[in-house]
Structures are given as structure tokens and as C-alpha cells.
Design an enzyme around this catalytic site. Structure first.
Site, PDB file in Angstrom:
ATOM      1  N   GLY B 328       0.829  -1.194   0.000  1.00  0.00           N
ATOM      2  CA  GLY B 328       0.000   0.000   0.000  1.00  0.00           C
ATOM      3  C   GLY B 328       0.869   1.251   0.000  1.00  0.00           C
ATOM      4  O   GLY B 328       1.993   1.242  -0.518  1.00  0.00           O
ATOM      5  N   SER B 329       0.381   2.306   0.652  1.00  0.00           N
ATOM      6  CA  SER B 329       1.074   3.601   0.590  1.00  0.00           C
ATOM      7  C   SER B 329       2.406   3.614   1.319  1.00  0.00           C
ATOM      8  O   SER B 329       3.164   4.569   1.191  1.00  0.00           O
ATOM      9  CB  SER B 329       0.176   4.689   1.162  1.00  0.00           C
ATOM     10  OG  SER B 329      -0.988   4.788   0.393  1.00  0.00           O
ATOM     11  N   THR B 330       2.720   2.559   2.113  1.00  0.00           N
ATOM     12  CA  THR B 330       4.023   2.564   2.778  1.00  0.00           C
ATOM     13  C   THR B 330       5.158   2.486   1.768  1.00  0.00           C
ATOM     14  O   THR B 330       6.312   2.729   2.102  1.00  0.00           O
ATOM     15  CB  THR B 330       4.167   1.387   3.769  1.00  0.00           C
ATOM     16  OG1 THR B 330       3.996   0.164   3.056  1.00  0.00           O
ATOM     17  CG2 THR B 330       3.139   1.470   4.878  1.00  0.00           C
TER      18      THR B 330
END
Lengths: 374, 610
Positions: B328-330
Site C-alpha cells: 500500500g502507501s508505505t
């Protein structure tokens, strides 16, 4: 009269043949062996059953091998040798490692030691080569024979399996000896080995060096590496003339003797049956060996003569190395006592060898019969 | 005729040699016979005496397994003395068959509660390969049972009670995925282990560091020389070569922090990994739900075991190293570094990040309905703009992303000292061609920019990549045993200022008013850097509205977070993953903030003991 028969003639002359004397000797040895294995396994019948089933399988193979005409062995020796060589190389790359040595090929269903093939394929190939021309062999033949001998031996020794390597050298070397290798050359080879032995020492694995050192002085490490050989000598010596009686050997039954049903099975016999048992065993071996030499004596052609001589000689050398090893005359090299020791692939090879001996003699019988008729 | 004569001379030659061979055989046979006479007749009395006095038997002594300790010396795996029921086959009355032993055990089951069917079945399976002269441990018994049986022991030859060392895990369910457990040694094990050294070893490491450090923990088997009577029973010990105990294994793990992490996860499914970025040592590796390794040692019933492996929450799975999740956005901070290095953007590049990104007629939506307006990299990371990274990914191309992310260890095993680590998945066109035999589509590049699509990472990989980022490229191999520290080839950027650009943005994530991780930042009590992530588990139709409360639990988003602290001098890097936990900012970042706070306080405590 032609010397070489057509396949049709061969088939027409085919008769079922088993050499009764050889069979008798083998059966006597197998019976003696089974009773010793039974004692060594503390009366475990399952163990003896497994041993007997292996013996029977090997003897079936022997009987089949005896029916195959000798010519087939002659023709298949070279291809079989090449297959064996390929498998030895395969072992080097894909072999299974057990106890620090890479000897086995795993085919899923069964494991298999390709060096066993060489025990027969290699002498057969050399015999085929040398029998093509009149004996004794000339220099170029000798050179090729030496190459045929040394390539597989080097591969086997590298696995490392010193015991089998020695046995393979003996089987191939016997063919060359029987073919009439000159005494001068034999003397030269013996001198060469004596001189190069210190060099070869450095190529031995640690555990092999340890075995040789321990052989020279077993008492130096009585509870470590020398333990096996000391216990084995005690077992043999304490057997005396008459032995302690079947299943009464303290060395065997209290587990002082290592690998009592395989490599050290002779010590069990010597402990429980005494010198009388040992004499019986050696007499049976001598009987089988004499029959082998008899077959070699009357073999119909050079190939048969050389093979019969080599098979018989190898058989004797197995016996000598094993007994020499367990009685402290030779270093421990891990060679089973033929027919007596429990199981193993080497049993199949051994019986296949006897099958070939019988096939050689079948050839002689047919010829003698024809002489008689004409 | 000519040929016939040649054959005749050949035959004569071989026959001469056969006679020589016969002579050699006769001589060698005589040598053997003389040797036998020498041993069996001449020296009979000597060997007879030796055999009579031969009452020494060599038995192996199993070494004591090394303990496993955390960085403070707290014991995670220990050995305790327990009572066991042993079988001595050579002392049994005849017939010594398996059937007779089974019947006897049926009788004995009134003494021992643990002597059930499963135990007897286990004994039957081991029967054939048992050493007849060595005791076999049938089952563990209680002290009371041992005392009761001791009175009647003489009635049951072949069975006795003994006290042996057994593995125990005093922390129970704590850190069980890291520590692992031991199980009974099997025939299969002896194919790979040294059979000499394992002659008397009943248990070997099966998972965790118990497995990966088996060689060190096990030690060296000793020997003892026993004097035995004529029936082979031991009378006394004559000499012993003591076994060498296994080495204690000192871990980098901090048990209080580990416990704290496990408690933070509570009864949710998830993982928290904390690494010391300065050396790669794992400070905490929590995976929930967890299990009690003690039951593997004591032995559990087949039913219990089936229940454990069939549990849908998979407690035996180490979610930190074996489970793969979309990052995801990590992934965005790493995308930022890759983009800056490839000159696809600069720190000042501004893009319009509206509610969605359109490419070839396809709409890629931002998580924020109204979009973020004009954003640079800093704002894009702080507010987690999807559109900015969609565009960046497309500019970068999948192949440049692929090589850039590889440097941080994505898609590759970290090489941690635990077996069965997952490598995750770093997709590229070559991979897709090989595995799915399909071409790569640009749309897949676009969603890869926000860590969705094919890409999968383990929480350990995320923590490791974050630690490397925190150290400005100076990476270490993640490890659990202190002895395993090793530096990795550092990542060198063309412009090392790029590290600071991204780290500054990550600080804003935690502390700026509109940072997505500000909930966590507020709890950390220090300046920390981080990035939230919310990974979709299922795709939704264009106009569908995501409402977590209406979804079945297993379809809710995974909550993710990566971060490190303090931002200037990092001493801890963390990855948090909570399965179906909702949003990274709301669920995961507070846990990381609490972890940081807890760790920094512990460090001041340990450096000032007062």
C-alpha cells in the site's frame, strides 16, 4: 565345423543349466550365514527373513544369469561399462551423501551404488579387449586395458569408497594377470606401488588415514577408533577351538562387537563356533573357489577363461580382505564377508558373478557334448 | 587351423596363470588359518580372560541444550528436570516382542495418565529403529506417578522411571514464533544430522531460532564407559567423556518491548517488527495470534495438533516473515527516493493531484474524494496523495521502479536467521511473462506506484527497508542472534540530499497538522518519521462507497505503517501490519507511536539505572 554359432543354432542348443557343485557350495554357505546372522541379531526373525529374501532374490538372479549365453556377456560388456561410467559420473554430481561419502544414486524406489556395476562390467570389458587377439597382450592393448581399469577406480576412490575401489582393481587386475602380463612388468608395478605409497597416503581422507594408523597400532586408541578391531579380536580369540556355542557369544550378545551382522559377522562365527566353525567356513569357501578355478580351466575360449578366473579370484580376495580385516591382519576397509554378511547390493553383484561362471561352464558342457557326439 | 593353434597356446598360458593363482590362494588361506590358530589356540587364554573381563560398554550421553536469552538475559528457552517412564528392551522378560510390550503398557496405564493410545502408537512406530541396549523414553510422568510406581517397579522388569532434562519455554506464548520449539528426533532428521552426535538426542529444533541455530544449541554428545554384568546390565560407571553443552544463544530481542508489541496487537491478527537500524538487530517481532511452544515438547494429542494446524487464524504462521501483504502507501517514501534518483521528479516538482488520474480512458481514483490540489513530493507523502504517485510511476516505468525498489530488498529474502522466510513479490514484465505468460500493462505500473497490484511484502521486509532508509542507505542484515550481525552493501545515491527530502516528508506525516500519521506522532514523545498505508484486500466498483462496517471482516483493508525514531538519530525502525485492521493512520500508526515511546523510555532507563 564352425566355431561361432548363429543365433538360431545357439537357441536350438540352449538347455537349462545350473552348475550343481557351485550351487551346493553357495547353499551351504548361505545356510551357515543365516544362522550366524540370526544369532548376531539377537534372535530377531524379521531380520533373518529380510536376509533370506535378499539371498533368494540374488540367487534367482544367478539362475537367470546362468542361462544367458556367454556371447551376450561378451557383446554387452562394453555398453554396460560405458553405462557404469556415466552413472559413476552422475553419482559425483547428483549422488546422495551418506556417512560423508557420495556413493548412492537415488531412483526414488531404490537406491543403487553404480560402483557395483563396475565390479563385473570392467573385468568383462578388459577380457573382451584382450581376448580379441592372441595372448599375451601387446603394449597398446595393455595401455588401453590400464585406462579401462583406472578411470572407474579413480572415480570410486574419489567418492570416497576405498574398499570397493580395491575390489574393482582386483577384478580388473586379475584379468590382466591371467591374460599373461609379463613377470617383469608385475615386478615393476609392485615396486612402483611400494615407492608411491607415501604419496598416496596424502590423498587419503582423514578417516581412512585414521583406519590405517589404528590398524598399525589399535591399542593406541582402545575406546575410540581402535575399539572395533580390539573387540573383534577378543571375540575371535575367546572362541577357542570349539566356540562358546550358538547364541552364547558374550562379545556378540552383549553388543561389544560392532556391526555384528554385516562387516564383522565372521567374528560372531569365530566366537560362537570356534576354530572348528572357522575351518568349516574356509573349507566351504575353498570348495567354491576350486570349482571356480576348474570352470576357468575348462572354459571354451579366452574370454570365458579370463572372466571365470577374475570372478573366482575376486571372490577369494573379498573373503581374504574381510577375514584379514576383522582378525587384525589388514586395515578396516568395510568389505562384507561374501554370502555370509547381511544383505546389500554387493550380494546381487556377487551372485550375478556366479551366474556368469555357470554360463561359462554351460558353454564348455555343450562343447564337450558335441565332441562326444562327433 | 592356424586360429585353433593360437587358441591352444592362449589356453595354455591362462592355465599356467590359473595354477599360479591357485598357489597364491593356498598360501593366503594358510596365512588366514595360521592367524586363526594364533588367535584361537595360542592366545586363547589371553582372549578368554579379556572377554570375561570385558564388561565395559560405551554409551552416549546427550549434551544439555543451550538456553535462549533475550538481550537482557531473560530466559526464553530453558531445560528442566522432569520424570519419565523408560523402556529397557534388554531387561524385558522373553518374548521381547512389540505385542508383549503393548500388552504390558495397557496394564501400566493405570499408573500413568499420559500413557494413552497416541503414546503407545508412537512407541510402535519407533520400535524397529530402537537401540536394544539404550533406554527409550516412553512418556513424561508426574512426580506423584513416579513415586507411586517406584514402589512397584520391581514387578515390571524392563520399565523404570528416570529424571531427564526437558526443554521448557518459561515465557509461554510470548515470542513463540521467534524462539520456535523442539520436537522429537525422527529417522528423517538423522539423514541430515550427524547420527553419531545425535545418538542419544531425543529432541531437535523444529522452528524459530531453535531450528536455525540447532548446531550451536545442541552441543557435543559425550560418552560413558559402563561396567556391565553378564546379562549386560550396568553396574557402575568407569569413565566418562563429558558432553559439551550447547552454547547459550543471546538474542537481540528485547522481551519487554516484544511483550508490549504483542499486547498492542491484542487479539487482532497482525505483526509488528522493530529493528535497531544501527546494526540490524531485531528488537521485537510480534505475530498474533500466537501459540504455546511447550505443548510441542510435552507432546500433544493428534486432535490438538490437527486443531492447531487447521485453525483459520493460523497461529503457527509467523506473519512477520512468512505472510505477504500489499505494501500500500508505505511504498511511497521508497518511490520518492527512486523518483528523485531517476530525475523523474525533483524536490520542487509540483503536480496537480485531483480526485483521480486518467490514463487511456481508465480512471484511477485517489483515496481522498476531493483530491489534494497542487502538490510536491513533500505534500504527496505527508497527505499520501495517490494521484501524484500514479503519475510518477508512469514516468518512471516499471523497470526503473523495479531496480530502484530492489535496492531496498523488496521482493528478496532479507536473509534473517529464521528458516522459511518469504521473499515477497516485486513484479516486473519479465516476471509476469514467466509466471502468467501475459504482457505487462501500463495500468499495472500505475497502481504499483501506490503499492497495490501484484507487489507483496512481508512486515520484516518493510521494517528492514525502513531501517535502511533511516540510516540513509547504510543497511544491515536483519538478525535475531547477536552473533549474526553483518553490514550490507550500502545504497549510494547520486545525490545524498534525497534522503533528507524524503525523511523530512516522513516527519511531516507524523507531526504536520494534516499528516496522515499524526495520531501516532502525538504518542511518540519524540520527533519521528513514518508513513501510513492502507492496503486494499478486494477491488471495488468505480462508484461503490467503501464502508468498512458493512464489509465482512476478511474483506476489510489491511492497516499498515512504517516508521523510525528519533528522526535525527534513529534507534528504532518499525513496521506494523494489522490484517483487516482498517486505515494505517487510524489503527497502525498509534501502535508505532506507542512502541517508539516505550522503547526510548526503556533506553533511558537502562542507561541511567537509577
Amino acid at each position: 565345423m564352425t566355431l561361432i554359432d548363429t543365433p538360431q543354432q545357439q537357441l536350438a542348443k540352449w538347455r537349462f543349466y545350473i552348475d550343481p557343485w557351485l550351487l551346493l557350495g553357495i547353499l551351504a554357505l548361505a545356510t551357515l550365514g543365516s544362522s550366524v546372522v540370526y544369532s548376531a541379531s539377537d534372535g530377531d526373525l524379521a531380520f533373518v527373513e529380510a536376509h533370506l529374501s535378499k539371498l533368494i532374490l540374488a540367487m534367482v538372479i544367478m539362475v537367470i544369469a546362468a542361462q544367458i549365453p556367454l556371447n551376450w556377456y561378451r557383446q554387452f560388456s562394453v555398453p554396460l561399462y560405458l553405462v557404469g561410467l556415466a552413472l559413476l559420473l552422475a553419482v559425483m554430481f547428483f549422488g546422495e551423501i551418506s556417512k560423508g561419502a557420495q556413493r548412492w544414486l537415488d531412483f526414488g524406489v531404490f537406491r543403487f551404488q553404480p560402483s557395483e556395476i563396475m565390479k563385473l562390467a570392467m573385468p568383462a570389458t578388459i577380457a573382451w579387449l584382450l581376448a580379441k587377439q592372441s595372448l599375451p597382450p601387446n603394449w597398446s592393448q595393455l595401455g588401453i586395458a590400464l585406462l579401462i581399469l583406472l578411470i572407474p577406480v579413480a572415480l570410486i576412490a574419489k567418492q570416497p569408497d576405498l574398499g570397493t575401489a580395491i575390489l574393482v582393481v582386483v577384478s580388473g587386475g586379475a584379468v590382466i594377470f591371467f591374460a599373461g602380463l609379463s613377470w617383469k612388468l608385475i615386478a615393476a608395478i609392485v615396486t612402483f606401488i611400494a615407492v608411491s605409497a607415501p604419496v598416496a597416503w596424502n590423498f587419503l581422507h582423514d578417516y581412512q588415514q585414521k583406519r590405517v594408523l589404528m590398524f598399525l597400532d589399535p591399542e593406541s586408541d582402545p575406546l575410540g577408533a581402535g575399539y572395533h578391531i580390539i573387540q573383534s579380536k577378543i571375540a575371535i580369540g575367546s572362541g577357542g577351538l570349539e566356540g562358546k556355542g550358538w547364541r552364547n557369544g558374550s562379545q556378540t550378545q552383549l553388543d561389544f562387537l560392532p556391526e555384528s551382522h554385516t562387516d564383522f559377522v565372521f567374528s560372531v562365527l569365530a566366537e560362537e563356533w570356534g576354530l572348528l566353525g572357522v575351518s568349516l567356513l574356509l573349507t566351504l569357501y575353498a570348495f567354491v573357489i576350486l570349482r571356480g578355478l576348474y570352470i576357468a580351466w575348462y572354459a571354451r575360449d579366452s574370454f570365458g577363461q579370463l572372466m571365470a578366473g577374475a570372478i573366482t579370484m575376486s571372490f577369494f580376495i573379498y573373503v581374504f580382505i574381510n577375514i584379514g580385516m576383522v582378525s587384525g591382519l589388514l586395515p578396516v576397509v568395510g568389505v562384507p564377508l561374501p554370502i555370509i554378511s547381511y544383505g546389500g547390493t554387493s550380494l546381487v553383484t556377487l551372485m550375478l558373478g556366479f551366474g556368469i561362471l555357470m554360463s561359462i561352464h554351460a558353454e564348455h558342457k555343450r562343447q564337450a557334448k558335441r565332441h562326444h557326439q562327433s | 587351423m592356424m586360429q585353433f593353434t593360437a587358441r591352444h597356446t592362449d589356453s595354455k598360458l591362462v592355465r599356467r596363470r590359473l595354477l599360479v593363482a591357485l598357489l597364491v590362494i593356498v598360501i593366503m588361506m594358510i596365512i588366514l588359518m595360521l592367524r586363526m590358530i594364533w588367535l584361537q589356540i595360542t592366545h586363547y587364554e589371553k582372549y578368554q580372560e579379556l572377554a570375561d573381563g570385558n564388561r565395559i560398554r560405551v554409551e552416549p550421553i546427550a549434551p544439555i541444550r543451550g538456553r535462549i536469552l533475550d538481550r537482557n538475559g531473560i530466559v526464553l528457552a530453558d531445560n528442566q528436570t522432569v520424570h519419565v517412564l523408560e523402556l529397557h528392551r534388554d531387561a524385558l522378560p522373553r518374548p521381547r516382542t512389540l505385542e508383549a510390550v503393548k500388552a504390558k503398557l495397557e496394564q501400566l496405564s493405570s499408573y500413568f495418565s499420559s500413557l494413552d493410545e497416541a503414546t503407545i502408537r508412537n512407541l510402535s512406530q519407533q520400535w524397529a529403529r530402537m537401540n536394544r541396549h539404550q533406554p527409550f523414553i516412553i512418556t513424561r510422568i508426574t512426580e506423584t506417578e513416579a513415586a507411586t510406581f517406584a514402589v512397584d517397579e520391581w514387578k515390571h522388569p524392563g520399565f523404570s522411571i528416570n529424571a531427564v532434562a526437558q526443554r521448557t519455554y518459561p515465557q509461554g506464548k510470548r515470542a513463540s514464533h521467534v524462539v520456535g520449539y523442539v520436537g522429537r528426533t525422527t529417522i528423517e532428521d538423522l539423514k541430515t544430522l550427524d547420527p553419531e552426535n545425535y545418538r542419544n538426542t531425543d529432541f531437535v529444533g523444529r522452528s524459530g531460532v531453535e531450528q536455525s541455530y540447532e548446531a550451536e544449541l545442541h552441543g557435543q554428545t559425550g560418552l560413558r564407559y559402563l561396567e556391565v554384568d553378564a546379562k549386560g546390565r550396568a553396574i557402575r560407571e568407569l569413565e566418562r567423556i563429558p558432553p559439551t553443552s550447547g552454547k547459550d544463544l543471546l538474542l537481540t530481542l528485547d522481551l519487554p518491548l516484544q511483550n508490549f508489541a504483542e499486547d498492542l496487537l491484542g487479539n487482532r491478527k497482525g505483526a509488528i517488527v522493530a529493528i535497531d537500524p544501527r546494526n540490524g538487530g531485531i528488537l521485537a517481532m510480534a505475530s498474533t495470534p500466537t501459540f504455546d511452544p511447550n505443548q510441542f515438547v510435552v507432546g500433544m494429542s493428534g486432535q490438538d495438533y490437527q486443531q492447531l494446524i487447521k485453525d483459520p487464524t493460523k497461529p503457527l504462521l509467523n506473519r512477520a516473515t512468512q505472510s505477504r501483504y500489499p505494501p500500500g502507501s508505505t511504498i511511497k517514501p521508497f518511490m520518492g527516493i527512486v523518483g528523485l534518483e531517476a530525475n523523474a521528479i525533483t524536490a520542487k516538482t509540483r503536480k496537480y493531484a485531483g480526485p483521480s488520474f486518467e490514463y487511456k480512458g481508465m480512471i484511477y481514483r485517489d483515496w481522498k474524494k476531493e483530491g489534494h490540489g497542487m502538490v510536491d513530493l513533500d505534500i504527496a507523502i505527508t497527505q499520501s496523495s495517490d494521484v501524484f504517485f500514479y503519475e510518477l510511476a508512469l514516468d518512471l516505468t516499471i523497470n526503473r521502479m523495479d531496480t530502484g525498489l530492489q535496492q531496498f530488498g523488496f521482493g528478496e529474502k532479507t536473509g534473517i536467521d529464521l528458516s522459511s522466510e518469504s521473499a515477497g513479490l516485486r513484479p516486473n514484465p519479465a516476471w509476469k511473462r514467466r509466471v502468467h505468460n501475459k504482457p505487462w500493462y501500463p495500468g499495472e505500473t500505475i497502481i504499483a506506484g501506490i503499492g497495490q497490484g501484484y507487489m507483496l511484502t512481508t512486515p520484516l521486509q518493510l521494517a528492514h527497508a525502513t531501517a535502511t532508509l533511516a540510516m540513509r542507505g547504510k543497511g544491515f542484515k536483519p538478525h535475531l542472534a547477536q552473533q549474526a550481525e553483518s553490514a550490507l552493501e550500502p545504497i549510494s545515491l547520486k545525490n545524498s540530499a534525497h534522503w533528507q527530502t524524503v525523511i523530512d516528508a516522513m516527519v511531516n506525516v507524523m507531526h504536520a497538522p494534516n499528516g496522515t500519521g499524526k495520531k501516532g506522532g502525538a504518542l511518540a514523545n519524540t520527533i519521528m518519521a513514518g508513513k501510513t498505508g492502507t492496503a486494499q484486500v478486494v477491488a471495488f466498483a468505480k462508484d461503490a462507497k467503501y464502508n468498512a462496517d458493512l464489509l465482512p471482516e476478511e474483506q476489510r483493508d489491511h492497516a499498515l505503517f512504517v516508521g523510525f525514531a528519533p528522526a535525527k538519530e534513529p534507534s528504532i525502525a518499525i513496521a506494523v501490519m494489522i490484517e483487516n485492521g482498517g486505515s494505517g493512520g487510524g489503527t497502525a500508526s498509534p501502535l508505532a507511536g506507542l512502541m517508539v515511546d516505550f522503547w526510548l523510555k526503556r533506553q533511558t532507563q537502562t542507561s541511567n539505572p537509577q
